[in-house]
Design an enzyme around this catalytic site. Structure first.
Site, PDB file in Angstrom:
ATOM      1  CB  ALA A 123      -0.942  -0.091   1.082  1.00  0.00           C
ATOM      2  CB  SER A 125      -1.900   4.574  -4.173  1.00  0.00           C
ATOM      3  OG  SER A 125      -1.089   4.276  -5.076  1.00  0.00           O
ATOM      4  CD1 TRP A 155      -7.987   3.008  -6.233  1.00  0.00           C
ATOM      5  CD2 TRP A 155      -6.405   4.648  -5.950  1.00  0.00           C
ATOM      6  NE1 TRP A 155      -8.785   4.102  -6.508  1.00  0.00           N
ATOM      7  CE2 TRP A 155      -7.701   5.117  -6.387  1.00  0.00           C
ATOM      8  CE3 TRP A 155      -5.354   5.117  -5.834  1.00  0.00           C
ATOM      9  CZ2 TRP A 155      -7.677   6.603  -6.288  1.00  0.00           C
ATOM     10  CZ3 TRP A 155      -5.272   6.627  -5.838  1.00  0.00           C
ATOM     11  CH2 TRP A 155      -6.568   7.183  -6.185  1.00  0.00           C
ATOM     12  CG  ASP A 242      12.626  -0.156 -10.293  1.00  0.00           C
ATOM     13  OD1 ASP A 242      12.127   0.472 -10.877  1.00  0.00           O
ATOM     14  OD2 ASP A 242      13.902  -0.045  -9.910  1.00  0.00           O
ATOM     15  N   GLY A 342     -19.657  -7.925 -33.414  1.00  0.00           N
ATOM     16  CA  GLY A 342     -20.902  -7.698 -32.424  1.00  0.00           C
ATOM     17  C   GLY A 342     -20.614  -8.644 -31.347  1.00  0.00           C
ATOM     18  CD  GLU A 365       2.882  -3.320  -9.801  1.00  0.00           C
ATOM     19  OE1 GLU A 365       4.071  -3.089 -10.014  1.00  0.00           O
ATOM     20  OE2 GLU A 365       2.256  -4.317  -9.183  1.00  0.00           O
ATOM     21  CD  GLU A 369      -0.065   8.977 -19.143  1.00  0.00           C
ATOM     22  OE1 GLU A 369      -0.501   8.104 -18.265  1.00  0.00           O
ATOM     23  OE2 GLU A 369      -0.810   8.965 -20.165  1.00  0.00           O
TER      24      GLU A 369
HETATM   25  N1  CAA Z   1      15.135   2.712  -7.080  1.00  0.00           N
HETATM   26  C1  CAA Z   1      15.928   3.167  -6.065  1.00  0.00           C
HETATM   27  N2  CAA Z   1      15.518   4.433  -5.640  1.00  0.00           N
HETATM   28  C2  CAA Z   1      14.861   5.164  -6.359  1.00  0.00           C
HETATM   29  C3  CAA Z   1      14.087   4.961  -7.538  1.00  0.00           C
HETATM   30  C4  CAA Z   1      14.281   3.627  -7.916  1.00  0.00           C
HETATM   31  N3  CAA Z   1      13.569   2.796  -8.840  1.00  0.00           N
HETATM   32  N4  CAA Z   1      13.488   5.793  -7.997  1.00  0.00           N
HETATM   33  C5  CAA Z   1      13.574   6.846  -7.347  1.00  0.00           C
HETATM   34  N5  CAA Z   1      14.416   6.274  -6.335  1.00  0.00           N
HETATM   35  C6  CAA Z   1      14.996   7.349  -5.438  1.00  0.00           C
HETATM   36  C7  CAA Z   1      15.615   8.565  -5.884  1.00  0.00           C
HETATM   37  O1  CAA Z   1      17.026   8.255  -6.214  1.00  0.00           O
HETATM   38  C8  CAA Z   1      15.744   9.645  -4.654  1.00  0.00           C
HETATM   39  O2  CAA Z   1      16.587   9.431  -3.935  1.00  0.00           O
HETATM   40  P1  CAA Z   1      17.806  10.354  -3.454  1.00  0.00           P
HETATM   41  O3  CAA Z   1      17.323  11.588  -3.159  1.00  0.00           O
HETATM   42  O4  CAA Z   1      18.746   9.861  -2.607  1.00  0.00           O
HETATM   43  O5  CAA Z   1      18.353  10.663  -4.913  1.00  0.00           O
HETATM   44  C9  CAA Z   1      14.298   9.102  -4.223  1.00  0.00           C
HETATM   45  O6  CAA Z   1      13.721   8.088  -4.577  1.00  0.00           O
HETATM   46  C10 CAA Z   1      13.427  10.366  -4.680  1.00  0.00           C
HETATM   47  O7  CAA Z   1      13.288   9.931  -6.205  1.00  0.00           O
HETATM   48  P2  CAA Z   1      12.754  11.158  -6.923  1.00  0.00           P
HETATM   49  O8  CAA Z   1      13.155  12.535  -6.591  1.00  0.00           O
HETATM   50  O9  CAA Z   1      12.628  10.674  -8.422  1.00  0.00           O
HETATM   51  O10 CAA Z   1      11.008  11.338  -6.698  1.00  0.00           O
HETATM   52  P3  CAA Z   1       9.717  12.039  -6.970  1.00  0.00           P
HETATM   53  O11 CAA Z   1       9.017  12.295  -6.120  1.00  0.00           O
HETATM   54  O12 CAA Z   1      10.240  12.760  -8.359  1.00  0.00           O
HETATM   55  O13 CAA Z   1       8.990  10.403  -7.696  1.00  0.00           O
HETATM   56  C11 CAA Z   1       8.443   9.027  -9.449  1.00  0.00           C
HETATM   57  C12 CAA Z   1       9.559   9.783  -8.839  1.00  0.00           C
HETATM   58  C13 CAA Z   1       9.019   8.100 -10.566  1.00  0.00           C
HETATM   59  C14 CAA Z   1       7.188   9.817 -10.131  1.00  0.00           C
HETATM   60  C15 CAA Z   1       7.676   8.077  -8.443  1.00  0.00           C
HETATM   61  O14 CAA Z   1       6.732   9.045  -7.469  1.00  0.00           O
HETATM   62  C16 CAA Z   1       6.582   7.061  -8.937  1.00  0.00           C
HETATM   63  O15 CAA Z   1       7.094   5.959  -9.540  1.00  0.00           O
HETATM   64  N6  CAA Z   1       5.237   7.329  -8.961  1.00  0.00           N
HETATM   65  C17 CAA Z   1       4.407   6.263  -9.475  1.00  0.00           C
HETATM   66  C18 CAA Z   1       4.109   5.617  -8.235  1.00  0.00           C
HETATM   67  C19 CAA Z   1       3.309   4.235  -8.503  1.00  0.00           C
HETATM   68  O16 CAA Z   1       3.852   3.399  -9.457  1.00  0.00           O
HETATM   69  N7  CAA Z   1       2.352   3.848  -7.756  1.00  0.00           N
HETATM   70  C20 CAA Z   1       1.539   2.683  -7.924  1.00  0.00           C
HETATM   71  C21 CAA Z   1       1.495   2.206  -6.531  1.00  0.00           C
HETATM   72  S1  CAA Z   1       1.317   0.354  -6.379  1.00  0.00           S
HETATM   73  C22 CAA Z   1      -0.365   0.031  -7.209  1.00  0.00           C
HETATM   74  O17 CAA Z   1      -0.415   0.301  -8.349  1.00  0.00           O
HETATM   75  C23 CAA Z   1      -1.050  -0.452  -6.346  1.00  0.00           C
HETATM   76  C24 CAA Z   1      -1.345  -2.244  -6.521  1.00  0.00           C
HETATM   77  O18 CAA Z   1      -1.409  -2.821  -5.478  1.00  0.00           O
HETATM   78  C25 CAA Z   1      -1.185  -2.601  -7.651  1.00  0.00           C
END
Ligand code: CAA
Length: 383
Positions: A123, A125, A155, A242, A342, A365, A369
């Site tokens: 969790a 979001s 969600w 990831d 259809g 996930e 975008e």
């Molecule tokens: N691996 C390791 N570290 C990471 C990383 C990764 N893949 N991505 C970012 N980080 C680290 C960064 O290096 C940074 O650390 P430092 O300051 O030490 O360098 C820190 O995390 C913050 O990163 P950002 O400044 O890039 O963060 P941001 O606020 O700009 O966000 C984003 C980046 C990619 C937009 C991220 O917010 C994101 O992935 N958003 C989407 C969220 C998402 O996928 N939600 C889905 C929820 S799960 C779901 O869907 C429900 C379910 O149960 C299926």
């Protein structure tokens, strides 16, 4: 001594057989009735499929990532909702515990998860923190040696059916916010007082998977339930995502593949203008494009998985795989409805479920975008 190839073939064959016998015949009914098949999840768990990526020392199968994707594709082709229920567990909470769990946490949570005795979810979001995950507001406050959690998550897959959830909350305080660095991860058993999953969401697709909000009301946890270090929860969530995004790639490929299989059968049987519609070049070209794009999505996902197996950073490649595979699944299932005409629009035929299931792969996930944001940022990073 079986080789890695033998093990891969056996695991994928076992997944295919299980999916054919225990999942696919019931998937449409589960979808209609919103039935979460916990008994079948327990059954596949006993075969080891809730510990696919868990190392053998923690009672898992210790599969490489490519084999994991191949097995997940088989399950997704039968029912994408079933696949996400076990995919989340295998990819996100498992990865987080393997990487950051203490010996005691691994003993208490990771091992029973791998043996299929406990189901886990994730969790991150909240209603106002979706793509901007670091804006989440659920709060943990120290109280003596304990942490007390309050807030609402949104969600969350398996929220109402899991035995434990990995929950991201703020551990910085309102007067000293630290952005992404103010978030920590807690392992929350779902029978903890104050944990309440809301009514499952009434979704367009994946209707038999459990997706719900979580109300956290004074959820008291001992300090030992925090995962890893305080303030590192956002990074752990991103690492988990990831791995999760690779799984969504395989899920999308499974959906697309099954749509093509249905279309091949249908187009051979369906007669118009005195011949099977498969004899029309317009249909043949559509099928050719559907198959080619699906194979490309599979190849991209497996390439990303192979990089993971080689110990490389996969952030860029997991996002590419998820982006391409999910948009492929949406495109392929749209073509499938068109080929069925259809019939494709009717609930009695299988492709409309695949179309509904495909859509969320472009959303959860991380939306398409957000995958593009991750990819663009990686491309622009100085090398
Ligand atoms: N691996 C390791 N570290 C990471 C990383 C990764 N893949 N991505 C970012 N980080 C680290 C960064 O290096 C940074 O650390 P430092 O300051 O030490 O360098 C820190 O995390 C913050 O990163 P950002 O400044 O890039 O963060 P941001 O606020 O700009 O966000 C984003 C980046 C990619 C937009 C991220 O917010 C994101 O992935 N958003 C989407 C969220 C998402 O996928 N939600 C889905 C929820 S799960 C779901 O869907 C429900 C379910 O149960 C299926």
């Amino acid at each position: 001594m079986p080789t890695a190839t033998d093990i891969r073939e056996q695991v994928v064959e076992l997944a295919r057989e299980f999916a054919r016998e225990k999942i696919e015949p019931f998937a449409a009914e589960w979808d209609r009735t919103h039935h979460f098949p916990r008994d079948v999840i327990d059954e596949i768990g006993k075969l080891g499929f809730l510990g696919m990526c868990t190392p053998e020392e923690y009672d898992g199968m210790g599969l490489d990532a490519v084999t994991y994707l191949m097995a997940l594709e088989e399950i997704s082709a039968a029912d994408a909702a079933f696949a996400v229920s076990i995919g989340i567990h295998n990819a996100i909470p498992t990865t987080m515990l393997v990487k950051h769990g203490t010996a005691a946490q691994k003993e208490r949570w990771l091992k029973p998860m791998a043996r299929g005795e406990l189901l886990a979810g994730f969790a991150l979001s909240e209603a106002e923190a979706g793509s901007d995950a670091a804006a989440l507001r659920a709060q943990a406050t120290r109280d003596g040696k304990d942490w007390v959690l309050n807030g609402t998550k949104a969600w969350a897959t398996n929220a109402g059916t899991a035995d434990l959830m990995m929950i991201m909350v703020r551990t910085d305080q309102p007067n000293a916010r630290r952005g992404a660095k103010g978030i920590s991860t807690f392992i929350v058993p779902t029978d903890t007082k104050g944990y309440k999953a809301a009514k499952p969401e009434d979704k367009m697709g994946l209707r038999s998977s459990n997706t719900a909000a979580i109300e956290l009301t004074d959820v008291r946890l001992p300090a030992g339930q925090m995962l890893g270090e305080e303030g590192m929860g956002f990074i752990y969530a991103m690492e988990g995502l990831d791995a999760g995004r690779l799984g969504i790639g395989a899920q999308a490929v499974g959906i697309a593949r099954r749509a093509i299989e249905h279309c091949l059968r249908f187009c051979a049987e369906r007669q118009q203008f005195g011949k099977p519609i498969q004899d029309f070049q317009a249909v043949q070209f559509k099928l050719a494009d559907m198959a080619t794009r699906t194979e490309a999505a599979r190849a991209l996902s497996h390439r990303a998985a192979a990089r993971k197996d080689a110990g490389e950073d996969i952030t860029l490649y997991a996002s590419m795989a998820k982006l391409f595979a999910s948009e492929t699944a949406m495109w392929v299932t749209t073509q499938a409805i068109q080929l069925f005409g259809g019939y494709g629009y009717m609930r009695d035929f299988p492709v409309e479920k695949l179309f509904r299931d495909a859509k969320v792969t472009e959303i959860y996930e991380g939306t398409s975008e957000i995958q593009r944001v991750v990819i663009a940022r990686a491309l622009n990073r100085p090398r």
